[in-house]
Design a protein around this motif. Structure first.
Motif, PDB file in Angstrom:
ATOM      1  N   SER A 176       0.864  -1.177   0.000  1.00 26.74           N
ATOM      2  CA  SER A 176       0.000   0.000   0.000  1.00 26.74           C
ATOM      3  C   SER A 176       0.904   1.232   0.000  1.00 26.74           C
ATOM      4  O   SER A 176       1.949   1.242   0.659  1.00 26.74           O
ATOM      5  CB  SER A 176      -0.934  -0.001   1.214  1.00 26.74           C
ATOM      6  OG  SER A 176      -0.190  -0.054   2.418  1.00 26.74           O
ATOM      7  N   TRP A 177       0.491   2.277  -0.751  1.00 24.83           N
ATOM      8  CA  TRP A 177       1.385   3.409  -1.016  1.00 24.83           C
ATOM      9  C   TRP A 177       0.769   4.729  -0.588  1.00 24.83           C
ATOM     10  O   TRP A 177      -0.432   4.949  -0.738  1.00 24.83           O
ATOM     11  CB  TRP A 177       1.711   3.480  -2.506  1.00 24.83           C
ATOM     12  CG  TRP A 177       2.535   2.332  -2.987  1.00 24.83           C
ATOM     13  CD1 TRP A 177       2.077   1.109  -3.413  1.00 24.83           C
ATOM     14  CD2 TRP A 177       3.955   2.277  -3.072  1.00 24.83           C
ATOM     15  NE1 TRP A 177       3.135   0.305  -3.758  1.00 24.83           N
ATOM     16  CE2 TRP A 177       4.304   0.994  -3.573  1.00 24.83           C
ATOM     17  CE3 TRP A 177       4.977   3.180  -2.785  1.00 24.83           C
ATOM     18  CZ2 TRP A 177       5.620   0.599  -3.783  1.00 24.83           C
ATOM     19  CZ3 TRP A 177       6.290   2.794  -3.007  1.00 24.83           C
ATOM     20  CH2 TRP A 177       6.612   1.526  -3.499  1.00 24.83           C
TER      21      TRP A 177
ATOM     22  N   SER B 196       8.660  14.246  -6.180  1.00 24.70           N
ATOM     23  CA  SER B 196       7.698  13.424  -5.444  1.00 24.70           C
ATOM     24  C   SER B 196       8.407  12.302  -4.710  1.00 24.70           C
ATOM     25  O   SER B 196       9.505  11.886  -5.084  1.00 24.70           O
ATOM     26  CB  SER B 196       6.652  12.824  -6.398  1.00 24.70           C
ATOM     27  OG  SER B 196       7.238  11.850  -7.239  1.00 24.70           O
ATOM     28  N   ILE B 197       7.765  11.856  -3.651  1.00 27.49           N
ATOM     29  CA  ILE B 197       8.249  10.737  -2.862  1.00 27.49           C
ATOM     30  C   ILE B 197       7.062   9.821  -2.606  1.00 27.49           C
ATOM     31  O   ILE B 197       5.986  10.299  -2.215  1.00 27.49           O
ATOM     32  CB  ILE B 197       8.842  11.209  -1.514  1.00 27.49           C
ATOM     33  CG1 ILE B 197       9.956  12.243  -1.745  1.00 27.49           C
ATOM     34  CG2 ILE B 197       9.384  10.025  -0.715  1.00 27.49           C
ATOM     35  CD1 ILE B 197      10.352  13.001  -0.495  1.00 27.49           C
ATOM     36  N   GLN B 198       7.225   8.522  -2.841  1.00 36.33           N
ATOM     37  CA  GLN B 198       6.179   7.560  -2.531  1.00 36.33           C
ATOM     38  C   GLN B 198       6.724   6.539  -1.538  1.00 36.33           C
ATOM     39  O   GLN B 198       7.868   6.087  -1.675  1.00 36.33           O
ATOM     40  CB  GLN B 198       5.665   6.866  -3.796  1.00 36.33           C
ATOM     41  CG  GLN B 198       4.961   7.843  -4.735  1.00 36.33           C
ATOM     42  CD  GLN B 198       4.030   7.161  -5.702  1.00 36.33           C
ATOM     43  OE1 GLN B 198       3.437   6.124  -5.408  1.00 36.33           O
ATOM     44  NE2 GLN B 198       3.880   7.741  -6.873  1.00 36.33           N
ATOM     45  N   ILE B 199       5.909   6.223  -0.552  1.00 37.19           N
ATOM     46  CA  ILE B 199       6.327   5.331   0.525  1.00 37.19           C
ATOM     47  C   ILE B 199       5.417   4.112   0.506  1.00 37.19           C
ATOM     48  O   ILE B 199       4.189   4.248   0.549  1.00 37.19           O
ATOM     49  CB  ILE B 199       6.238   6.037   1.899  1.00 37.19           C
ATOM     50  CG1 ILE B 199       6.999   7.366   1.873  1.00 37.19           C
ATOM     51  CG2 ILE B 199       6.800   5.137   2.999  1.00 37.19           C
ATOM     52  CD1 ILE B 199       6.143   8.551   1.519  1.00 37.19           C
ATOM     53  N   GLY B 200       6.028   2.924   0.424  1.00 41.27           N
ATOM     54  CA  GLY B 200       5.268   1.687   0.360  1.00 41.27           C
ATOM     55  C   GLY B 200       5.334   0.916   1.659  1.00 41.27           C
ATOM     56  O   GLY B 200       6.408   0.776   2.257  1.00 41.27           O
TER      57      GLY B 200
ATOM     58  N   GLN C  80       4.511  -2.269   8.062  1.00 44.59           N
ATOM     59  CA  GLN C  80       5.972  -2.291   7.949  1.00 44.59           C
ATOM     60  C   GLN C  80       6.432  -1.486   6.738  1.00 44.59           C
ATOM     61  O   GLN C  80       5.976  -1.717   5.608  1.00 44.59           O
ATOM     62  CB  GLN C  80       6.451  -3.744   7.802  1.00 44.59           C
ATOM     63  CG  GLN C  80       7.957  -3.912   7.912  1.00 44.59           C
ATOM     64  CD  GLN C  80       8.407  -4.073   9.346  1.00 44.59           C
ATOM     65  OE1 GLN C  80       7.885  -3.418  10.237  1.00 44.59           O
ATOM     66  NE2 GLN C  80       9.367  -4.941   9.565  1.00 44.59           N
ATOM     67  N   LEU C  81       7.348  -0.547   6.951  1.00 45.14           N
ATOM     68  CA  LEU C  81       7.957   0.179   5.854  1.00 45.14           C
ATOM     69  C   LEU C  81       8.699  -0.795   4.956  1.00 45.14           C
ATOM     70  O   LEU C  81       9.505  -1.595   5.420  1.00 45.14           O
ATOM     71  CB  LEU C  81       8.939   1.230   6.397  1.00 45.14           C
ATOM     72  CG  LEU C  81       9.749   1.984   5.354  1.00 45.14           C
ATOM     73  CD1 LEU C  81       8.856   2.943   4.569  1.00 45.14           C
ATOM     74  CD2 LEU C  81      10.888   2.752   6.029  1.00 45.14           C
ATOM     75  N   ALA C  82       8.413  -0.734   3.653  1.00 45.58           N
ATOM     76  CA  ALA C  82       9.012  -1.695   2.721  1.00 45.58           C
ATOM     77  C   ALA C  82       9.784  -1.034   1.591  1.00 45.58           C
ATOM     78  O   ALA C  82      10.770  -1.601   1.096  1.00 45.58           O
ATOM     79  CB  ALA C  82       7.935  -2.603   2.137  1.00 45.58           C
TER      80      ALA C  82
END
Length: 201
Positions: A132-133, A147-151, A156-158
């Motif tokens: 999930s992002w 831009s920055i995308q975090i998954g 848990q940060l992946a």
């Protein structure tokens, strides 16, 4: 019935995507320290050139972190709460910037400090690659990142995907992330080795 089912799926999808922003906020609020192995792939704006590196990452809030690149070159990025140091072992060269000038709306601010809603416009993104992002767009228009995308996988940060102001893309993948664990404070102190060229900005 079909329209109701479709609406239900849409709402479920929107709820799942909204959770990624909530998960990011919870991560920043609740995770005070962590360490992980990471790999990074940097792709040129035209998509033709790729560079791969790997190493270890540690952080301790507020504003202390260390990226230790082990392959293909021995490099380190260290934040001690006051300054951010970048050191290249092969060149024996170190540079530093004040924390206030170096962090701002950067990926490091997401992981080790910063004010999420002050520095970023947060938006949920569709799930992909089993994650999930959340997207974090820097509010500052003169920053280094588009831009920055975090998954996240669950809570848990992946992964983090970064596009800089030149269109260069960096994909970081974290493995074996341990959160709220003891991290050696010495890892966030950097003393330039004897004979190193030092540039302070």
């Amino acid at each position: 019935m079909k329209s109701l089912a479709a609406a239900g799926l849409l709402l479920a999808s929107m709820a799942a995507r909204a959770d990624a922003v909530d998960t990011l906020r919870e991560f920043v609020r609740d995770v005070k320290s962590g360490k992980s192995a990471f790999s990074q792939v940097v792709t040129s704006p035209d998509g033709k050139k790729k560079k791969t590196s790997s190493g270890e990452f540690e952080f301790q809030r507020p504003n202390r972190f260390r990226f230790a690149y082990l392959k293909p070159f021995d490099q380190a990025i260290v934040a001690d709460g006051q300054k951010v140091w970048i050191y290249d072992k092969d060149l024996n060269q170190a540079s530093s910037r004040k924390m206030s000038a170096a962090i701002g709306a950067t990926p490091a601010a997401l992981l080790a400090g910063g004010d999420l809603d002050k520095d970023f416009d947060l938006k949920p993104q569709p799930d992909r690659n089993g994650l999930s992002w959340a997207q974090a767009l820097p509010r500052s228009k003169d920053g280094q990142f588009q831009s920055i995308q975090i998954g996240f996988k669950g809570k848990q940060l992946a992964a983090i995907e970064i596009v800089d102001s030149f269109g260069q893309r960096s994909d970081l993948t974290f493995t074996d992330l341990q959160t709220n664990v003891a991290v050696d404070p010495a890892h966030f102190r950097f003393v330039p080795p004897a004979g190193a060229d030092v540039l302070e900005q």
